[in-house]
Design a protein around this motif. Structure first.
Motif, short mmCIF file in Angstrom:
data_model
loop_
_atom_site.label_atom_id
_atom_site.label_comp_id
_atom_site.label_asym_id
_atom_site.label_seq_id
_atom_site.Cartn_x
_atom_site.Cartn_y
_atom_site.Cartn_z
N GLU A 107 -32.45 -55.47 -38.19
CA GLU A 107 -32.37 -54.01 -38.41
C GLU A 107 -31.34 -53.73 -39.49
OE1 GLU A 107 -32.01 -51.43 -34.91
OE2 GLU A 107 -30.47 -50.35 -36.01
N ALA A 108 -31.71 -52.90 -40.48
CA ALA A 108 -30.79 -52.60 -41.56
C ALA A 108 -29.68 -51.71 -41.05
CB ALA A 108 -31.55 -51.91 -42.69
N GLY A 109 -28.48 -51.92 -41.62
CA GLY A 109 -27.35 -51.10 -41.24
C GLY A 109 -27.30 -49.84 -42.09
N VAL A 110 -26.17 -49.17 -42.04
CA VAL A 110 -25.94 -47.98 -42.85
C VAL A 110 -25.77 -48.43 -44.31
CG1 VAL A 110 -24.41 -46.02 -43.29
CG2 VAL A 110 -24.84 -46.78 -40.93
N THR A 111 -26.48 -47.79 -45.19
CA THR A 111 -26.35 -48.12 -46.61
C THR A 111 -25.79 -46.92 -47.37
OG1 THR A 111 -28.63 -47.48 -47.07
CG2 THR A 111 -28.23 -49.79 -46.51
N GLN A 112 -25.03 -47.24 -48.41
CA GLN A 112 -24.43 -46.22 -49.24
C GLN A 112 -24.64 -46.56 -50.70
OE1 GLN A 112 -20.49 -45.93 -46.56
NE2 GLN A 112 -20.60 -44.33 -48.12
N SER A 113 -24.78 -45.52 -51.51
CA SER A 113 -24.89 -45.74 -52.95
C SER A 113 -24.22 -44.60 -53.69
CB SER A 113 -26.37 -45.86 -53.35
OG SER A 113 -27.05 -44.63 -53.10
N PRO A 114 -23.67 -44.87 -54.87
CA PRO A 114 -23.51 -46.21 -55.43
C PRO A 114 -22.35 -46.94 -54.78
CG PRO A 114 -22.47 -44.61 -56.86
CD PRO A 114 -23.11 -43.82 -55.74
#
Lengths: 114, 111
Positions: A1-8
């Protein structure tokens, strides 16, 4: 399961500009929290969104704003950037409405204001 | 105002020793506390939590102690390993919807 992602991952701006930071929560999480972590300081609570609505905000000026989209992802906008806005901005997500629910953090966006 | 903190900035321990990281809070109404671990370049990671109706909670190699009388909590790490090197934050719940974080303690583990 993918975690929290942030960009950039990193963002460099100059004073007076605007910055937009993005966050995608864990699938199934409806709450998104934003924190500012300045160098040598702890995490300062910025904003909390749940089901598209702002639920609470910390002691930050109105030029810090954000929103949550129908897919629960979120955006943090910082207008009229100041040098002291340089910090790591962390996003966290959780299920439910209360901070009792465990918050899972993303890796952060490093904002540098020159 | 509300605050959680009063950490030592850095704690250095020998590998294999036990580590104790301390935290004090000011809001007597805080009823839920969490310890987070933040490794370099990463976001904070949940370690263990405790509610105010408990004074001790144990996890895998970690124990959190809560002393409501003096508004103090501690994180004990048994048999500290190099992988435990990180900044550790305590956080307290103010009301039902906002976590107040301390400034953090950097744990350095030496071989």
């Amino acid at each position: 399961e993918a975690g929290v992602t942030q960009s950039p991952t990193h963002l460099i701006k100059t004073r007076g500009q605007q910055a937009t930071l993005r966050c995608s929560p864990i699938s199934g999480h409806t709450s998104v929290y934003w924190y500012q972590q300045a160098l040598g300081l702890g995490l300062q609570f910025l904003l909390w969104y749940d089901e598209g609505e702002e639920r609470n905000r910390g002691n930050f000026p109105p030029r810090f704003s954000g929103r949550q989209f129908p897919n629960y992802s979120s955006e943090l906008n910082v207008n009229a950037l100041e040098l002291e806005d340089s910090a790591l901005y962390l996003c966290a997500s959780s299920t439910g409405l209360a901070a009792y629910n465990e918050q899972f953090f993303g890796p952060g966006t490093r904002l540098t204001v020159l | 105002g509300e605050s959680v903190g009063l950490h030592l900035p850095t704690l250095s321990v020998q590998e294999g020793d036990n580590s104790i990281i301390n935290c004090a809070y000011s809001n007597s109404a805080s009823d839920y506390f969490i310890w987070y671990k933040q490794e370099s370049g990463k976001g904070p990671q949940f370690i263990i939590d405790i509610r105010s109706n408990m004074d001790k909670r144990q996890g895998q190699r970690v124990t959190v102690l809560l002393n409501k009388t003096v508004k103090h909590l501690s994180l004990q790490i048994a048999a500290t390993q190099p992988g435990d090197s990180a900044v550790y934050f305590c956080a307290g719940l103010a009301g039902t919807d906002k976590l107040i974080f301390g400034t953090g303690t950097r744990l350095q583990v030496f071989p």
